[in-house]
Design an enzyme around this catalytic site. Structure first.
Site, mmCIF file in Angstrom:
data_model
loop_
_atom_site.group_PDB
_atom_site.id
_atom_site.type_symbol
_atom_site.label_atom_id
_atom_site.label_comp_id
_atom_site.label_asym_id
_atom_site.label_seq_id
_atom_site.Cartn_x
_atom_site.Cartn_y
_atom_site.Cartn_z
ATOM 1 N N ASN A 58 0.825 -1.204 0.000
ATOM 2 C CA ASN A 58 0.000 0.000 0.000
ATOM 3 C C ASN A 58 0.862 1.257 0.000
ATOM 4 O OD1 ASN A 58 0.581 -0.807 2.770
ATOM 5 N ND2 ASN A 58 -0.902 0.715 3.466
ATOM 6 N N GLU A 60 0.252 5.429 0.691
ATOM 7 C CA GLU A 60 -0.697 6.435 1.170
ATOM 8 C C GLU A 60 -0.342 7.827 0.673
ATOM 9 O OE1 GLU A 60 -1.976 4.379 5.394
ATOM 10 O OE2 GLU A 60 -0.662 6.119 5.445
ATOM 11 N N GLU A 71 -3.310 -4.669 -2.791
ATOM 12 C CA GLU A 71 -3.907 -5.570 -3.771
ATOM 13 C C GLU A 71 -4.005 -4.903 -5.141
ATOM 14 O OE1 GLU A 71 -4.889 -4.730 -0.675
ATOM 15 O OE2 GLU A 71 -6.603 -5.963 -0.102
#
Length: 146
Positions: A58, A60, A71
């Site tokens: 991930n 951010e 994902e």
């Protein structure tokens, strides 16, 4: 003389990567996460039917809507590399029982990896794994009208 069994191209293309190896790849990818705001690191490993593992973590942004889940990072990498046939995806995070994909990830998996198995694990206990189907995570997924 023994008769040789004929394998279809689909059978020959079965991935040889184990569920445990896929989870370990996701755990390793988790270490590359960029999560300065939530501190919630997530790693994903996508397995193609040809046996290739493509990872993501991930990323951010201060503008939260621009954040991208592990994902989706893995799926976008795979798709832009020409991969289109997926067997499984593993997701690893520091969450009791593992973190299941969010709604946006579920929708994209339903579109691009509808037959994939989904494995989730807690990075503290990689042997505690839950398993889902994409359809089980998102029944009635939105589909193209064509």
């Amino acid at each position: 003389m023994a008769k040789k069994s004929k394998k279809t191209a689909r059978e020959d293309a079965r991935p040889t990567v184990s569920k445990a190896a896929l989870i370990r790849a996701a755990a390793l990818a988790r270490k590359s996460a960029v999560a300065p705001y939530s501190k919630f690191l997530v790693g994903a490993a996508l397995l193609t039917r040809r046996g290739q593992v493509i990872t993501g973590a991930n990323v951010e942004s201060a503008s939260y809507g621009l954040t991208c889940c592990a994902e989706r990072v893995a799926l976008f990498k795979a798709l832009t590399n020409g991969e289109k046939d997926f067997a499984a995806v593993a997701v690893v995070a520091k969450a009791r029982g593992g973190a299941t994909p969010c709604g946006a990830c579920r929708q994209l998996l339903a579109e691009y990896a509808p037959k994939a198995r989904v494995f989730v694990a807690d990075c503290r206990k990689l042997k505690v794994i839950r398993e889902f189907t994409v359809a089980g995570l998102l029944p009635g997924a939105f589909r193209s009208l064509d």
